[in-house]
Design an enzyme around this catalytic site. Sequence first.
Site, mmCIF file in Angstrom:
data_model
loop_
_atom_site.group_PDB
_atom_site.id
_atom_site.type_symbol
_atom_site.label_atom_id
_atom_site.label_comp_id
_atom_site.label_asym_id
_atom_site.label_seq_id
_atom_site.Cartn_x
_atom_site.Cartn_y
_atom_site.Cartn_z
ATOM 1 N N GLY A 1 43.873 46.048 46.347
ATOM 2 C CA GLY A 1 44.649 44.870 46.470
ATOM 3 C C GLY A 1 45.708 44.773 45.362
ATOM 4 O O GLY A 1 46.810 44.311 45.831
ATOM 5 N N HIS A 2 45.556 45.139 44.309
ATOM 6 C CA HIS A 2 46.727 45.292 43.377
ATOM 7 C C HIS A 2 47.830 46.282 43.731
ATOM 8 O O HIS A 2 48.715 45.952 43.642
ATOM 9 C CB HIS A 2 46.249 45.821 41.924
ATOM 10 C CG HIS A 2 44.985 44.890 41.336
ATOM 11 N ND1 HIS A 2 43.708 45.566 41.408
ATOM 12 C CD2 HIS A 2 45.155 43.836 40.779
ATOM 13 C CE1 HIS A 2 43.200 44.708 40.646
ATOM 14 N NE2 HIS A 2 43.948 43.500 40.274
ATOM 15 N N GLN B 1 40.923 32.922 29.514
ATOM 16 C CA GLN B 1 40.639 32.471 31.135
ATOM 17 C C GLN B 1 39.084 32.634 31.446
ATOM 18 O O GLN B 1 38.695 32.558 32.413
ATOM 19 C CB GLN B 1 41.726 33.081 32.185
ATOM 20 C CG GLN B 1 41.417 34.479 32.353
ATOM 21 C CD GLN B 1 42.500 34.982 33.203
ATOM 22 O OE1 GLN B 1 43.629 35.136 33.021
ATOM 23 N NE2 GLN B 1 42.191 35.350 34.339
ATOM 24 N N GLY C 1 48.116 37.867 44.245
ATOM 25 C CA GLY C 1 47.347 38.051 45.571
ATOM 26 C C GLY C 1 46.746 36.523 45.853
ATOM 27 O O GLY C 1 46.432 35.753 45.188
ATOM 28 N N LYS D 1 44.097 35.999 47.111
ATOM 29 C CA LYS D 1 42.640 36.079 47.211
ATOM 30 C C LYS D 1 42.238 35.063 46.063
ATOM 31 O O LYS D 1 41.297 34.077 46.309
ATOM 32 C CB LYS D 1 42.211 37.365 46.711
ATOM 33 C CG LYS D 1 40.483 37.493 47.121
ATOM 34 C CD LYS D 1 39.895 38.310 46.048
ATOM 35 C CE LYS D 1 38.861 37.428 45.127
ATOM 36 N NZ LYS D 1 38.685 37.743 43.742
ATOM 37 N N ASP D 2 43.029 34.863 44.967
ATOM 38 C CA ASP D 2 43.078 34.064 43.959
ATOM 39 C C ASP D 2 43.911 32.817 44.364
ATOM 40 O O ASP D 2 45.103 32.425 43.773
ATOM 41 C CB ASP D 2 43.540 34.379 42.760
ATOM 42 C CG ASP D 2 42.285 35.592 42.154
ATOM 43 O OD1 ASP D 2 41.179 35.285 41.995
ATOM 44 O OD2 ASP D 2 42.538 36.638 42.051
ATOM 45 N N GLN E 1 44.739 29.888 41.857
ATOM 46 C CA GLN E 1 45.412 30.419 40.570
ATOM 47 C C GLN E 1 46.803 30.623 41.318
ATOM 48 O O GLN E 1 47.867 30.031 40.447
ATOM 49 C CB GLN E 1 44.945 31.882 40.450
ATOM 50 C CG GLN E 1 45.994 32.632 39.550
ATOM 51 C CD GLN E 1 45.442 34.115 39.143
ATOM 52 O OE1 GLN E 1 44.361 33.938 38.265
ATOM 53 N NE2 GLN E 1 45.812 35.087 39.613
ATOM 54 N N LEU F 1 38.783 42.493 48.710
ATOM 55 C CA LEU F 1 38.618 43.397 47.562
ATOM 56 C C LEU F 1 38.797 42.558 46.169
ATOM 57 O O LEU F 1 39.732 41.619 46.139
ATOM 58 C CB LEU F 1 39.904 44.316 47.588
ATOM 59 C CG LEU F 1 39.740 45.111 48.706
ATOM 60 C CD1 LEU F 1 40.970 46.375 48.498
ATOM 61 C CD2 LEU F 1 38.581 45.916 48.773
ATOM 62 N N SER F 2 38.126 42.862 45.148
ATOM 63 C CA SER F 2 37.914 42.244 43.884
ATOM 64 C C SER F 2 37.410 43.069 42.789
ATOM 65 O O SER F 2 36.588 44.077 42.977
ATOM 66 C CB SER F 2 37.126 40.945 44.096
ATOM 67 O OG SER F 2 36.813 40.502 42.616
HETATM 68 O O1 PAF Z 1 44.782 37.476 38.719
HETATM 69 C C1 PAF Z 1 44.725 38.025 37.539
HETATM 70 O O2 PAF Z 1 44.137 39.220 37.408
HETATM 71 C C2 PAF Z 1 44.626 37.129 36.242
HETATM 72 O O3 PAF Z 1 44.214 35.939 36.407
HETATM 73 C C3 PAF Z 1 46.224 37.040 35.857
HETATM 74 C C4 PAF Z 1 47.184 36.299 36.888
HETATM 75 C C5 PAF Z 1 46.553 38.513 35.582
HETATM 76 C C6 PAF Z 1 46.467 36.300 34.621
HETATM 77 O O4 PAF Z 1 45.449 36.916 33.532
#
Ligand code: PAF
Length: 280
Positions: free
Chosen positions: A36-37, A61, A147, A149-150, A153, A184-185
């Site tokens: 995913g990344h 967070q 992504g 997926k979040d 966010q 994927l996570s």
């Molecule tokens: O999605 C993430 O991995 C995190 O929430 C992020 C955007 C890097 C902020 O810490």
Amino acid sequence: MQTIRRVSDLRPALAAYRAAGEDIALVPTMGALHAGHMALVAEARLAAKRVVASIFVNPRQFGANEDLGRYPRREMADARMLSDAGVDLLWLPAVEEVYPEGFATNLSVSGVSDGLDGAMRPGHFDGVATVVAKLFNQVRPDIALFGEKDFQQLAVIRRMATDLDFGIDIRGVPTQRDDDGLALSSRNIYLDDEDRVRAVALPRALGVAAAAIEKGGDVADALATARDSLTAAGFEVDYVELVDAETLGEPRPDRSRRLLAAARIGGTRLIDNVAVNEHG
Ligand code: PAF
């Protein structure tokens, strides 16, 4: 790939790109990288001349009872993946570099942060907004990629970037999935074999509910069916909700809608979401 750990070293490295007229895409991550990344990195490479990736496990967070302590940390393997994928610069600050003593600022994005995960994880999106604003100011990218997926966010970051005039093009990249459909996570590694098999109920329940709503079916019925099928598969459901895709408020059939869910299986909390297209 250059690896930089201090803001004082980051500034001149980025200034060299800008002096050469090169635009910059930022891929913010918390490490424990997966395909995913890497899809974000691939998009970033297409979008800009220079790609900066950050790895920072952001304590602000994580809630008091969340997994900050055991969050997977794999700096060496992550750095290798980023370098192999053509990232130019890895921004890898320590906690003290991001939050020096006396740090007292908190960013809160109301509305989009309030429901769904925001309601279940108080302070989570404040922590995300605060760190992403810092990363934006540190790197000053032209483009930043996150992504889908979040999904909440992404909506919070879009709102924040607009409200604070960051002037950064925020791009959402579609969720990458395993062959059976599980999103994927980094947290999927917490699933044991049995829960990993059962976890496929999450994307399936969302797919079935989205299809029913798209066909004009009753929304409340579709959401209830999704909740029931998750419970039957062994999940404890936090929420299954249909919302407006931009505001995350009340859905309207004439605007884009999104179906989001969060549910826990064997102590692991998974989230997922799908688009719901207009019916008819
Ligand atoms: O999605 C993430 O991995 C995190 O929430 C992020 C955007 C890097 C902020 O810490």
